[in-house]
Design a protein around this motif. Structure first.
Motif, PDB file in Angstrom:
ATOM      1  N   LEU A 105     -38.439  12.886 -14.018  1.00  0.00           N
ATOM      2  CA  LEU A 105     -38.199  13.514 -14.988  1.00  0.00           C
ATOM      3  C   LEU A 105     -38.190  12.472 -15.944  1.00  0.00           C
ATOM      4  O   LEU A 105     -38.773  12.909 -17.120  1.00  0.00           O
ATOM      5  CB  LEU A 105     -36.998  14.474 -14.579  1.00  0.00           C
ATOM      6  N   VAL A 106     -37.005  11.998 -16.165  1.00  0.00           N
ATOM      7  CA  VAL A 106     -36.877  10.835 -17.258  1.00  0.00           C
ATOM      8  C   VAL A 106     -37.913   9.775 -17.256  1.00  0.00           C
ATOM      9  O   VAL A 106     -37.847   9.408 -18.381  1.00  0.00           O
ATOM     10  CB  VAL A 106     -35.191  10.170 -16.881  1.00  0.00           C
ATOM     11  N   THR A 107     -38.370   9.744 -16.226  1.00  0.00           N
ATOM     12  CA  THR A 107     -39.314   7.810 -16.856  1.00  0.00           C
ATOM     13  C   THR A 107     -40.630   8.997 -17.017  1.00  0.00           C
ATOM     14  O   THR A 107     -40.776   7.869 -17.904  1.00  0.00           O
ATOM     15  CB  THR A 107     -39.819   7.530 -14.991  1.00  0.00           C
ATOM     16  N   GLY A 108     -41.287   9.973 -16.546  1.00  0.00           N
ATOM     17  CA  GLY A 108     -41.846  10.785 -16.766  1.00  0.00           C
ATOM     18  C   GLY A 108     -41.196  11.138 -18.734  1.00  0.00           C
ATOM     19  O   GLY A 108     -42.896  10.830 -19.499  1.00  0.00           O
ATOM     20  N   GLN A 109     -40.416  11.347 -18.833  1.00  0.00           N
ATOM     21  CA  GLN A 109     -40.087  12.138 -20.732  1.00  0.00           C
ATOM     22  C   GLN A 109     -40.443  10.540 -21.061  1.00  0.00           C
ATOM     23  O   GLN A 109     -40.973  10.747 -22.635  1.00  0.00           O
ATOM     24  CB  GLN A 109     -38.999  12.281 -20.633  1.00  0.00           C
ATOM     25  N   GLY A 110     -39.898   9.130 -20.197  1.00  0.00           N
ATOM     26  CA  GLY A 110     -40.592   8.286 -21.807  1.00  0.00           C
ATOM     27  C   GLY A 110     -41.685   7.989 -21.460  1.00  0.00           C
ATOM     28  O   GLY A 110     -42.604   7.208 -22.805  1.00  0.00           O
ATOM     29  N   ALA A 111     -42.838   8.135 -20.457  1.00  0.00           N
ATOM     30  CA  ALA A 111     -43.803   7.618 -20.123  1.00  0.00           C
ATOM     31  C   ALA A 111     -44.699   8.210 -21.462  1.00  0.00           C
ATOM     32  O   ALA A 111     -45.768   7.592 -22.117  1.00  0.00           O
ATOM     33  CB  ALA A 111     -43.877   7.148 -18.897  1.00  0.00           C
ATOM     34  N   GLY A 112     -43.927   9.595 -20.847  1.00  0.00           N
ATOM     35  CA  GLY A 112     -45.306  10.848 -21.906  1.00  0.00           C
ATOM     36  C   GLY A 112     -45.098  10.465 -23.601  1.00  0.00           C
ATOM     37  O   GLY A 112     -45.533  11.092 -24.752  1.00  0.00           O
ATOM     38  N   ALA A 113     -43.328  10.556 -24.070  1.00  0.00           N
ATOM     39  CA  ALA A 113     -43.555  10.020 -25.651  1.00  0.00           C
ATOM     40  C   ALA A 113     -43.827   8.309 -25.995  1.00  0.00           C
ATOM     41  O   ALA A 113     -44.200   8.450 -27.537  1.00  0.00           O
ATOM     42  CB  ALA A 113     -41.611   9.571 -25.350  1.00  0.00           C
ATOM     43  N   ALA A 114     -43.906   7.482 -24.932  1.00  0.00           N
ATOM     44  CA  ALA A 114     -43.986   6.254 -25.133  1.00  0.00           C
ATOM     45  C   ALA A 114     -45.300   6.055 -25.888  1.00  0.00           C
ATOM     46  O   ALA A 114     -46.152   6.114 -26.507  1.00  0.00           O
ATOM     47  CB  ALA A 114     -44.137   5.413 -24.265  1.00  0.00           C
ATOM     48  N   ALA A 115     -46.604   7.314 -24.686  1.00  0.00           N
ATOM     49  CA  ALA A 115     -47.997   7.849 -25.050  1.00  0.00           C
ATOM     50  C   ALA A 115     -48.244   8.083 -26.296  1.00  0.00           C
ATOM     51  O   ALA A 115     -48.821   7.513 -27.030  1.00  0.00           O
ATOM     52  CB  ALA A 115     -48.210   8.174 -23.634  1.00  0.00           C
ATOM     53  N   GLY A 116     -47.203   9.354 -26.784  1.00  0.00           N
ATOM     54  CA  GLY A 116     -47.152   9.558 -28.009  1.00  0.00           C
ATOM     55  C   GLY A 116     -46.855   9.267 -28.943  1.00  0.00           C
ATOM     56  O   GLY A 116     -48.019   8.693 -30.643  1.00  0.00           O
ATOM     57  N   LEU A 117     -46.247   8.228 -29.266  1.00  0.00           N
ATOM     58  CA  LEU A 117     -46.082   7.401 -29.713  1.00  0.00           C
ATOM     59  C   LEU A 117     -46.645   6.203 -30.680  1.00  0.00           C
ATOM     60  O   LEU A 117     -47.254   6.290 -31.556  1.00  0.00           O
ATOM     61  CB  LEU A 117     -44.382   6.527 -29.851  1.00  0.00           C
TER      62      LEU A 117
END
Length: 71
Positions: free
Chosen positions: A31-43
């Motif tokens: 879950l946290v790696t998914g959140q990190g990847a999603g946040a990184a993509a959006g940023l």
């Protein structure tokens, strides 16, 4: 990958040390790696930069603001 830009992975498809194998089997880790990847993509889109060129401090702050577990 050296010749691929803006490819982010999450879940159990990342590199880690042998002693961390058990930790990677936990759903929370995925879950946290998914959140990190999603946040990184959006940023990256917002900042108009390649994922590899992200300002890590900004990414960490974004994740903290989202309430992400950072270890």
């Amino acid at each position: 990958p050296k010749k691929t830009e803006n490819l982010l992975v999450a879940g159990r498809c990342f590199c880690f040390e042998d002693k961390l194998v058990e930790d990677t089997r936990i759903i929370g880790t995925c879950l946290v790696t998914g959140q990190g990847a999603g946040a990184a993509a959006g940023l990256a889109v917002k900042e108009r930069v390649k994922a590899r060129d992200l300002n890590i401090s900004k990414l960490k702050q974004l994740l903290k603001d989202q309430g992400a577990w950072l270890g």
